[in-house]
Design a protein around this motif. Structure first.
Motif, short mmCIF file in Angstrom:
data_model
loop_
_atom_site.label_atom_id
_atom_site.label_comp_id
_atom_site.label_asym_id
_atom_site.label_seq_id
_atom_site.Cartn_x
_atom_site.Cartn_y
_atom_site.Cartn_z
N THR A 38 -6.52 1.38 -8.84
CA THR A 38 -6.33 0.92 -7.46
C THR A 38 -7.23 1.72 -6.52
O THR A 38 -7.47 2.90 -6.78
N HIS A 63 0.85 -1.18 0.00
CA HIS A 63 0.00 0.00 0.00
C HIS A 63 0.89 1.24 0.00
O HIS A 63 2.03 1.20 0.48
N SER A 67 -3.58 -0.44 -2.25
CA SER A 67 -4.37 0.79 -2.16
C SER A 67 -3.47 1.99 -1.91
O SER A 67 -2.36 1.86 -1.43
#
Length: 128
Positions: free
Chosen positions: A104, A45, A79
């Motif tokens: 994303t 992430h 993310s």
């Protein structure tokens, strides 16, 4: 412009921080540096902190930057949470987030807690 990053492999997280005048090329340069780091995994992430940055990006540059990231990331990315402050910085961060959301999950936050919650990461306090 000042740009730094920290990779926390145990948290599957990369934290990038920007301060001062920051343009699209500055963001792209740091992301390329991150992706070239041997500790980086494309599934990590991303938490991008622009709260101390003065973003100098127009709409066309946001679109081009998102296209570059999508090309470089090759669709594999965790993310992205973006921390922004002030009306202009937040508006530009929201445009950037919208572009990222094409490939994303991404969102803009005003606090570290909100960003980390979105990413599903438990981190005690703001990392140094």
């Amino acid at each position: 412009m000042s740009a730094t990053y920290t990779i926390l492999p145990e948290k599957n997280l990369v934290i990038s921080r920007f301060a001062g005048p920051t343009g699209a090329e500055d963001i792209k340069r740091l992301l390329l540096e991150i992706w070239a780091d041997s500790r980086f995994d494309r599934s990590f992430h991303m938490l991008m902190d622009f709260s101390k940055a003065a973003l100098r990006i127009g709409m066309a540059e946001v679109t081009a930057l998102c296209h570059s990231i999508m090309t470089i990331a090759e669709g594999a990315m965790g993310s992205a949470a973006i921390i922004a402050s002030g009306p202009v910085g937040t508006a530009l961060a929201m445009l950037f987030s919208k572009g990222l959301s094409l490939f994303t999950p991404s969102a803009v936050f005003s606090t570290w807690d909100g960003a980390l919650d979105f990413l599903g990461i438990d981190l005690p306090g703001e990392p140094v």
